[in-house]
Design a protein around this motif. Structure first.
Motif, PDB file in Angstrom:
ATOM      1  N   ILE A   4       0.794  -0.974   0.033  1.00  0.00           N
ATOM      2  CA  ILE A   4       0.212   0.084  -0.192  1.00  0.00           C
ATOM      3  C   ILE A   4       0.816   1.232  -0.215  1.00  0.00           C
ATOM      4  CG2 ILE A   4      -1.663   1.109   1.361  1.00  0.00           C
ATOM      5  CD1 ILE A   4      -2.705  -1.249   2.538  1.00  0.00           C
ATOM      6  N   LEU A   5       0.646   2.314  -0.648  1.00  0.00           N
ATOM      7  CA  LEU A   5       1.599   3.559  -1.360  1.00  0.00           C
ATOM      8  C   LEU A   5       0.497   4.206  -0.169  1.00  0.00           C
ATOM      9  CD1 LEU A   5       2.060   3.399  -5.033  1.00  0.00           C
ATOM     10  CD2 LEU A   5       3.402   2.394  -3.131  1.00  0.00           C
ATOM     11  N   GLU A   6       1.682   5.484   0.804  1.00  0.00           N
ATOM     12  CA  GLU A   6       0.714   6.586   0.994  1.00  0.00           C
ATOM     13  C   GLU A   6       1.182   7.591  -0.095  1.00  0.00           C
ATOM     14  OE1 GLU A   6       0.611   7.028   3.979  1.00  0.00           O
ATOM     15  OE2 GLU A   6       1.625   5.137   4.718  1.00  0.00           O
ATOM     16  N   LYS A   7       0.225   8.731  -0.410  1.00  0.00           N
ATOM     17  CA  LYS A   7      -0.119   9.085  -0.835  1.00  0.00           C
ATOM     18  C   LYS A   7       1.217  10.261  -2.020  1.00  0.00           C
ATOM     19  CE  LYS A   7      -5.439   9.815   0.072  1.00  0.00           C
ATOM     20  NZ  LYS A   7      -4.932   9.013  -0.375  1.00  0.00           N
ATOM     21  N   ASN A   8       1.572  10.343  -0.700  1.00  0.00           N
ATOM     22  CA  ASN A   8       3.359  11.596  -1.541  1.00  0.00           C
ATOM     23  C   ASN A   8       4.148  10.082  -2.201  1.00  0.00           C
ATOM     24  OD1 ASN A   8       4.785   9.169   0.798  1.00  0.00           O
ATOM     25  ND2 ASN A   8       5.310  11.500   2.159  1.00  0.00           N
ATOM     26  N   GLU A   9       3.717   9.202  -2.094  1.00  0.00           N
ATOM     27  CA  GLU A   9       4.882   8.248  -2.970  1.00  0.00           C
ATOM     28  C   GLU A   9       4.031   7.661  -4.676  1.00  0.00           C
ATOM     29  OE1 GLU A   9       6.204   4.649  -0.149  1.00  0.00           O
ATOM     30  OE2 GLU A   9       4.139   4.991   0.164  1.00  0.00           O
ATOM     31  N   HIS A  10       3.064   8.290  -4.611  1.00  0.00           N
ATOM     32  CA  HIS A  10       2.306   8.840  -6.118  1.00  0.00           C
ATOM     33  C   HIS A  10       3.331   8.748  -7.192  1.00  0.00           C
ATOM     34  CE1 HIS A  10      -1.729   8.196  -4.628  1.00  0.00           C
ATOM     35  NE2 HIS A  10      -1.265   6.831  -3.879  1.00  0.00           N
ATOM     36  N   LYS A  11       3.752   9.942  -7.332  1.00  0.00           N
ATOM     37  CA  LYS A  11       4.528  10.615  -8.310  1.00  0.00           C
ATOM     38  C   LYS A  11       6.218  10.073  -8.232  1.00  0.00           C
ATOM     39  CE  LYS A  11       5.864  14.337  -5.163  1.00  0.00           C
ATOM     40  NZ  LYS A  11       7.096  14.598  -5.351  1.00  0.00           N
ATOM     41  N   ASP A  12       6.373   9.020  -7.115  1.00  0.00           N
ATOM     42  CA  ASP A  12       8.052   8.389  -7.076  1.00  0.00           C
ATOM     43  C   ASP A  12       7.401   7.093  -7.362  1.00  0.00           C
ATOM     44  OD1 ASP A  12       8.947  11.288  -6.827  1.00  0.00           O
ATOM     45  OD2 ASP A  12       8.562  10.950  -4.581  1.00  0.00           O
ATOM     46  N   THR A  13       6.665   6.680  -7.147  1.00  0.00           N
ATOM     47  CA  THR A  13       7.100   4.727  -7.481  1.00  0.00           C
ATOM     48  C   THR A  13       6.493   4.417  -9.114  1.00  0.00           C
ATOM     49  OG1 THR A  13       5.597   4.411  -5.513  1.00  0.00           O
ATOM     50  CG2 THR A  13       5.485   2.858  -6.594  1.00  0.00           C
ATOM     51  N   ASP A  14       7.078   3.982  -9.586  1.00  0.00           N
ATOM     52  CA  ASP A  14       6.611   3.160 -11.239  1.00  0.00           C
ATOM     53  C   ASP A  14       6.126   2.035 -11.020  1.00  0.00           C
ATOM     54  OD1 ASP A  14       9.343   5.152 -11.686  1.00  0.00           O
ATOM     55  OD2 ASP A  14      11.110   3.695 -11.522  1.00  0.00           O
ATOM     56  N   VAL A  15       5.314   2.593 -12.617  1.00  0.00           N
ATOM     57  CA  VAL A  15       4.668   1.122 -12.975  1.00  0.00           C
ATOM     58  C   VAL A  15       5.629   0.497 -13.453  1.00  0.00           C
ATOM     59  CG1 VAL A  15       2.448   1.201 -13.916  1.00  0.00           C
ATOM     60  CG2 VAL A  15       2.434   3.055 -12.069  1.00  0.00           C
ATOM     61  N   ARG A  16       5.435  -0.748 -13.936  1.00  0.00           N
ATOM     62  CA  ARG A  16       5.921  -1.249 -14.408  1.00  0.00           C
ATOM     63  C   ARG A  16       5.419  -2.423 -15.436  1.00  0.00           C
ATOM     64  NH1 ARG A  16       9.851  -0.526 -10.381  1.00  0.00           N
ATOM     65  NH2 ARG A  16      11.336   0.483 -11.296  1.00  0.00           N
ATOM     66  N   ASN A  17       5.681  -2.901 -16.371  1.00  0.00           N
ATOM     67  CA  ASN A  17       4.668  -4.035 -17.212  1.00  0.00           C
ATOM     68  C   ASN A  17       4.509  -4.958 -15.913  1.00  0.00           C
ATOM     69  OD1 ASN A  17       4.264  -4.701 -19.589  1.00  0.00           O
ATOM     70  ND2 ASN A  17       5.451  -6.024 -20.436  1.00  0.00           N
ATOM     71  N   GLY A  18       3.442  -5.873 -15.978  1.00  0.00           N
ATOM     72  CA  GLY A  18       3.166  -6.970 -15.558  1.00  0.00           C
ATOM     73  C   GLY A  18       3.077  -6.682 -13.327  1.00  0.00           C
ATOM     74  N   ASP A  19       3.151  -5.581 -13.383  1.00  0.00           N
ATOM     75  CA  ASP A  19       2.551  -4.749 -11.842  1.00  0.00           C
ATOM     76  C   ASP A  19       1.172  -5.615 -12.078  1.00  0.00           C
ATOM     77  OD1 ASP A  19       4.982  -3.973 -11.583  1.00  0.00           O
ATOM     78  OD2 ASP A  19       4.651  -2.191 -11.697  1.00  0.00           O
ATOM     79  N   ARG A  20       0.925  -5.798 -10.303  1.00  0.00           N
ATOM     80  CA  ARG A  20      -0.518  -5.366 -10.065  1.00  0.00           C
ATOM     81  C   ARG A  20      -0.865  -4.443  -8.963  1.00  0.00           C
ATOM     82  NH1 ARG A  20      -2.304 -10.830 -10.762  1.00  0.00           N
ATOM     83  NH2 ARG A  20      -4.108 -10.974  -8.895  1.00  0.00           N
ATOM     84  N   VAL A  21      -2.448  -4.194  -9.270  1.00  0.00           N
ATOM     85  CA  VAL A  21      -2.583  -2.933  -9.453  1.00  0.00           C
ATOM     86  C   VAL A  21      -4.308  -2.692  -8.520  1.00  0.00           C
ATOM     87  CG1 VAL A  21      -2.612  -0.036  -9.406  1.00  0.00           C
ATOM     88  CG2 VAL A  21      -1.079  -1.977 -10.662  1.00  0.00           C
ATOM     89  N   GLU A  22      -4.250  -2.221  -7.691  1.00  0.00           N
ATOM     90  CA  GLU A  22      -5.384  -2.415  -6.674  1.00  0.00           C
ATOM     91  C   GLU A  22      -6.579  -1.018  -6.245  1.00  0.00           C
ATOM     92  OE1 GLU A  22      -7.369  -4.554  -6.070  1.00  0.00           O
ATOM     93  OE2 GLU A  22      -6.116  -6.259  -7.150  1.00  0.00           O
ATOM     94  N   LEU A  23      -6.601  -0.291  -6.739  1.00  0.00           N
ATOM     95  CA  LEU A  23      -7.033   1.049  -6.732  1.00  0.00           C
ATOM     96  C   LEU A  23      -8.491   0.749  -6.083  1.00  0.00           C
ATOM     97  CD1 LEU A  23      -6.458   2.131 -10.193  1.00  0.00           C
ATOM     98  CD2 LEU A  23      -5.217   2.267  -8.412  1.00  0.00           C
ATOM     99  N   VAL A  24      -8.796   1.641  -5.037  1.00  0.00           N
ATOM    100  CA  VAL A  24      -9.685   1.676  -4.330  1.00  0.00           C
ATOM    101  C   VAL A  24     -10.181   2.866  -3.817  1.00  0.00           C
ATOM    102  CG1 VAL A  24     -11.062   0.659  -1.770  1.00  0.00           C
ATOM    103  CG2 VAL A  24      -8.796  -0.742  -2.773  1.00  0.00           C
ATOM    104  N   HIS A  25     -11.541   3.236  -4.662  1.00  0.00           N
ATOM    105  CA  HIS A  25     -11.421   4.193  -4.563  1.00  0.00           C
ATOM    106  C   HIS A  25     -13.286   4.628  -3.822  1.00  0.00           C
ATOM    107  CE1 HIS A  25     -14.136   7.462  -7.082  1.00  0.00           C
ATOM    108  NE2 HIS A  25     -12.804   8.137  -6.632  1.00  0.00           N
ATOM    109  N   PHE A  26     -12.803   5.943  -3.214  1.00  0.00           N
ATOM    110  CA  PHE A  26     -13.793   5.946  -1.914  1.00  0.00           C
ATOM    111  C   PHE A  26     -14.882   7.086  -2.129  1.00  0.00           C
ATOM    112  CE2 PHE A  26     -10.216   4.700   0.475  1.00  0.00           C
ATOM    113  CZ  PHE A  26     -10.544   3.821   1.532  1.00  0.00           C
ATOM    114  N   VAL A  27     -16.479   6.148  -2.639  1.00  0.00           N
ATOM    115  CA  VAL A  27     -17.318   7.556  -2.321  1.00  0.00           C
ATOM    116  C   VAL A  27     -17.626   7.874  -1.452  1.00  0.00           C
ATOM    117  CG1 VAL A  27     -19.496   7.850  -3.679  1.00  0.00           C
ATOM    118  CG2 VAL A  27     -17.384   6.479  -4.862  1.00  0.00           C
ATOM    119  N   GLY A  28     -18.342   8.813  -0.546  1.00  0.00           N
ATOM    120  CA  GLY A  28     -19.273   9.684   0.069  1.00  0.00           C
ATOM    121  C   GLY A  28     -20.730   9.274   0.268  1.00  0.00           C
ATOM    122  N   GLY A  29     -21.260   9.053   0.540  1.00  0.00           N
ATOM    123  CA  GLY A  29     -23.094   9.328   0.620  1.00  0.00           C
ATOM    124  C   GLY A  29     -23.514   9.119   1.535  1.00  0.00           C
ATOM    125  N   GLY A  30     -25.677   9.402   1.580  1.00  0.00           N
ATOM    126  CA  GLY A  30     -25.516   8.939   2.870  1.00  0.00           C
ATOM    127  C   GLY A  30     -27.622   8.823   2.672  1.00  0.00           C
TER     128      GLY A  30
END
Length: 68
Positions: free
Chosen positions: A42-68
């Protein structure tokens, strides 16, 4: 093209998507409301710009949605 596994799906992205920050921009996701995991780390938000994406990487993206 880069071959990634994103949320369990095989996805191709342009080779210009070289970092997590660019990956989020490519998918028009706001980094403030997304948690990113690459190859089990799991990456910290400040790591996003410095973390490379490479061929074959397994990426999980969890997007939070507000509601009520």
């Amino acid at each position: 093209m880069l071959d990634l596994i994103i949320n369990g799906n095989n996805v191709q992205v342009p080779e210009s998507v070289t970092t997590v920050a660019r990956l989020l921009t490519h998918f028009d996701l706001d980094r403030q409301v997304v948690v990113v995991e690459i190859n089990g780390n799991i990456l910290e938000k400040n790591e996003h710009k410095d973390t490379d994406v490479r061929n074959g990487d397994r990426v999980e993206l969890v997007h939070f949605v507000g509601g009520g």
